[in-house]
Design a protein around this motif. Structure first.
Motif, PDB file in Angstrom:
ATOM      1  N   ALA A  38      -3.005   3.796  -4.441  1.00  0.00           N
ATOM      2  CA  ALA A  38      -2.767   3.056  -3.204  1.00  0.00           C
ATOM      3  C   ALA A  38      -4.041   2.451  -2.636  1.00  0.00           C
ATOM      4  O   ALA A  38      -4.010   1.381  -2.021  1.00  0.00           O
ATOM      5  N   CYS A  39      -5.166   3.121  -2.845  1.00  0.00           N
ATOM      6  CA  CYS A  39      -6.435   2.616  -2.305  1.00  0.00           C
ATOM      7  C   CYS A  39      -6.860   1.300  -2.943  1.00  0.00           C
ATOM      8  O   CYS A  39      -7.664   0.560  -2.366  1.00  0.00           O
ATOM      9  N   VAL A  69      -7.819  -0.579   0.455  1.00  0.00           N
ATOM     10  CA  VAL A  69      -9.217  -0.791   0.832  1.00  0.00           C
ATOM     11  C   VAL A  69      -9.510  -2.237   1.224  1.00  0.00           C
ATOM     12  O   VAL A  69     -10.131  -2.469   2.271  1.00  0.00           O
ATOM     13  N   PRO A  70      -9.104  -3.266   0.448  1.00  0.00           N
ATOM     14  CA  PRO A  70      -9.350  -4.637   0.916  1.00  0.00           C
ATOM     15  C   PRO A  70      -8.722  -4.918   2.279  1.00  0.00           C
ATOM     16  O   PRO A  70      -9.343  -5.554   3.140  1.00  0.00           O
ATOM     17  N   SER A  71      -7.499  -4.445   2.466  1.00  0.00           N
ATOM     18  CA  SER A  71      -6.842  -4.619   3.755  1.00  0.00           C
ATOM     19  C   SER A  71      -7.586  -3.884   4.862  1.00  0.00           C
ATOM     20  O   SER A  71      -7.748  -4.392   5.978  1.00  0.00           O
ATOM     21  N   GLY A 109      -4.513   4.663   7.959  1.00  0.00           N
ATOM     22  CA  GLY A 109      -4.307   4.664   8.324  1.00  0.00           C
ATOM     23  C   GLY A 109      -4.215   4.955   7.863  1.00  0.00           C
ATOM     24  O   GLY A 109      -4.995   4.997   7.617  1.00  0.00           O
ATOM     25  N   CYS A 110      -3.633   6.355   7.748  1.00  0.00           N
ATOM     26  CA  CYS A 110      -3.138   6.276   7.697  1.00  0.00           C
ATOM     27  C   CYS A 110      -3.703   5.451   7.971  1.00  0.00           C
ATOM     28  O   CYS A 110      -3.900   5.531   8.705  1.00  0.00           O
ATOM     29  N   SER A 111      -3.469   4.091   6.952  1.00  0.00           N
ATOM     30  CA  SER A 111      -4.429   3.051   7.215  1.00  0.00           C
ATOM     31  C   SER A 111      -4.492   2.877   8.646  1.00  0.00           C
ATOM     32  O   SER A 111      -5.077   2.164   9.252  1.00  0.00           O
ATOM     33  N   ASN A 127       0.825  -1.203   0.000  1.00  0.00           N
ATOM     34  CA  ASN A 127       0.000   0.000   0.000  1.00  0.00           C
ATOM     35  C   ASN A 127       0.859   1.252   0.000  1.00  0.00           C
ATOM     36  O   ASN A 127       0.697   2.146  -0.843  1.00  0.00           O
ATOM     37  N   ALA A 128       1.800   1.338   0.952  1.00  0.00           N
ATOM     38  CA  ALA A 128       2.668   2.516   1.038  1.00  0.00           C
ATOM     39  C   ALA A 128       3.580   2.615  -0.179  1.00  0.00           C
ATOM     40  O   ALA A 128       3.825   3.710  -0.702  1.00  0.00           O
TER      41      ALA A 128
END
Length: 311
Positions: free
Chosen positions: A102-103, A107-109, A272-274, A63-64
C-alpha cells in the motif's frame, strides 16, 4: 482466495479508506502541522484545514484497496497451515505485507498532501508539479522507508493487542464480544500502538517536508529522530493531537469470524492512517457479509476549534 472475495476485499477496503480519510482529514492536518519543523502556527494553525485534500481523495481508494487485497490474500494463504494460537501472527504478517504494498501508492499521495497542509496558500497540483520538476519521481517517494518503518511496527503492536483484549473480554463475559466491544478493544489497541510509534511518524513527516538536498531529506530515520531530540526533546518526538478513536462497523458472518475493525486514526500518516492512514486503517474483513456504514464521527472533529486539543 476466490476472485469474488478478492473484488469484495478491494471494494470494501477502498470505500472504507476513502470514508475514513476524508472524515478525519482535519485531524490529520492538525497532526502534520504539529509535527512540521516550523511549528503549528507558522504551518497554518487552524487555517486552511482541508489543504491537500485532493491528494487524499485521489490516492485514498487505491491505497486502501491495495492494502486490503494484499492483506486478505496473504491471510488466506497463511490460514491453510496455521493453528488457532498462531492466528494473531497470521494477522501481523498479512498486515505487514499489506502495508509494504500500500505504501507504494500511499507515499506519493502523502508527500503531496503533507506539503500542501503546511503551505495552505499553494495548491495541491502546484505542489505536485513543483516536486516532479525539482526532484522527479524520487521526490514523490521520499519517506517510503520511514513510512514502512512506522506502519509495520504499528501493525505488530496493534493486532496482537486487539486480539488479546477481545479474547480477555470474551472469557470474562462467557461469549464472543459484540461489535461495540470489539470497537472499544480496537480503540485501546490502536491508541497504544499509535502512542508507541509516534516518534517514527514525526520522523516520517520531517523527512517528507525537509528541503531537497538537506540531511533530513536523505531519508535517514535515525538522523531525523536525533535531530528532533536535540532541538525539541521528548515533546518534539510526541507531537500529535490528543488520541481520537474512530468508530467501528461490523457485519460478522459467524461468531468466530468477528467484526470489521476500523483502526484508530490518531497519529497516522496513513493509514493516515494516511490520514493514518492514514493514518491509516486496518480492517478484519468479513467478506461474505457485506459492508455496514460507520457511525457518525462528528464528535471526533469538534476539538478542532479549540487550542485545548493540543498537547
Amino acid at each position: 482466495m476466490e476472485p469474488r472475495e478478492s473484488w469484495a476485499a478491494l471494494a470494501a477496503g477502498g470505500i472504507a479508506g476513502v470514508f475514513v480519510d476524508l472524515i478525519l482529514f482535519p485531524l490529520d492536518t492538525v497532526k502534520t502541522r504539529l509535527q512540521s519543523p516550523q511549528g503549528f502556527r507558522k504551518a497554518g494553525g487552524f487555517r486552511g484545514i482541508y489543504a491537500g485534500v485532493p491528494s487524499t481523495a485521489i490516492g485514498s481508494f487505491p491505497n486502501a484497496a491495495a492494502f486490503f487485497i494484499t492483506y486478505e490474500n496473504v491471510k488466506s494463504v497463511l490460514h491453510h497451515d496455521s493453528t488457532s494460537y498462531l492466528t494473531p501472527v497470521t494477522h501481523m504478517v498479512a498486515a505487514s505485507f499489506g502495508e509494504v504494498v500500500a505504501c507504494l501508492i500511499r507515499v506519493p499521495s502523502e508527500v503531496v498532501k503533507q506539503r500542501a497542509q503546511v503551505s495552505p496558500s499553494a495548491g495541491t497540483f502546484r505542489i505536485l508539479s513543483h516536486t516532479l520538476y525539482h526532484e522527479g519521481i524520487q521526490g514523490l517517494y521520499r519517506g517510503y522507508k520511514s513510512t514502512v518503518l512506522r506502519e509495520i511496527p504499528f501493525s505488530l503492536v496493534q493486532f496482537p493487542l486487539w486480539e488479546f483484549l477481545k479474547d480477555l473480554w470474551s472469557w470474562k463475559q462467557g461469549h464472543v464480544v459484540d461489535s461495540w466491544q470489539s470497537a472499544v478493544c480496537g480503540a485501546f489497541a490502536g491508541g497504544f500502538a499509535a502512542a508507541v510509534t509516534t516518534p517514527l511518524d514525526v520522523a516520517k513527516t520531517r523527512i517528507m517536508l525537509a528541503k531537497a538536498g538537506s540531511t533530513t531529506a536523505s531519508g535517514n530515520v535515525l538522523a531525523a529522530l536525533g535531530g528532533i531530540w536535540r532541538t525539541q526533546g521528548l515533546p518534539g518526538l510526541q507531537a500529535r493531537p490528543l488520541p481520537v478513536p474512530c468508530r467501528t462497523c461490523s457485519a460478522p458472518s459467524t461468531p468466530q469470524e468477528g467484526p470489521v475493525l476500523v483502526q484508530q486514526q490518531q497519529a497516522s500518516g496513513e493509514r493516515g492512517c494516511s490520514a493514518h492512514s492514514s493514518a491509516l486503517i486496518l480492517l478484519e474483513m468479513t467478506l461474505s457479509s457485506g459492508i455496514t456504514r460507520e457511525e457518525d464521527v462528528k464528535n471526533t472533529l469538534q476539538c478542532f476549534s479549540s487550542p485545548a486539543c493540543l498537547p
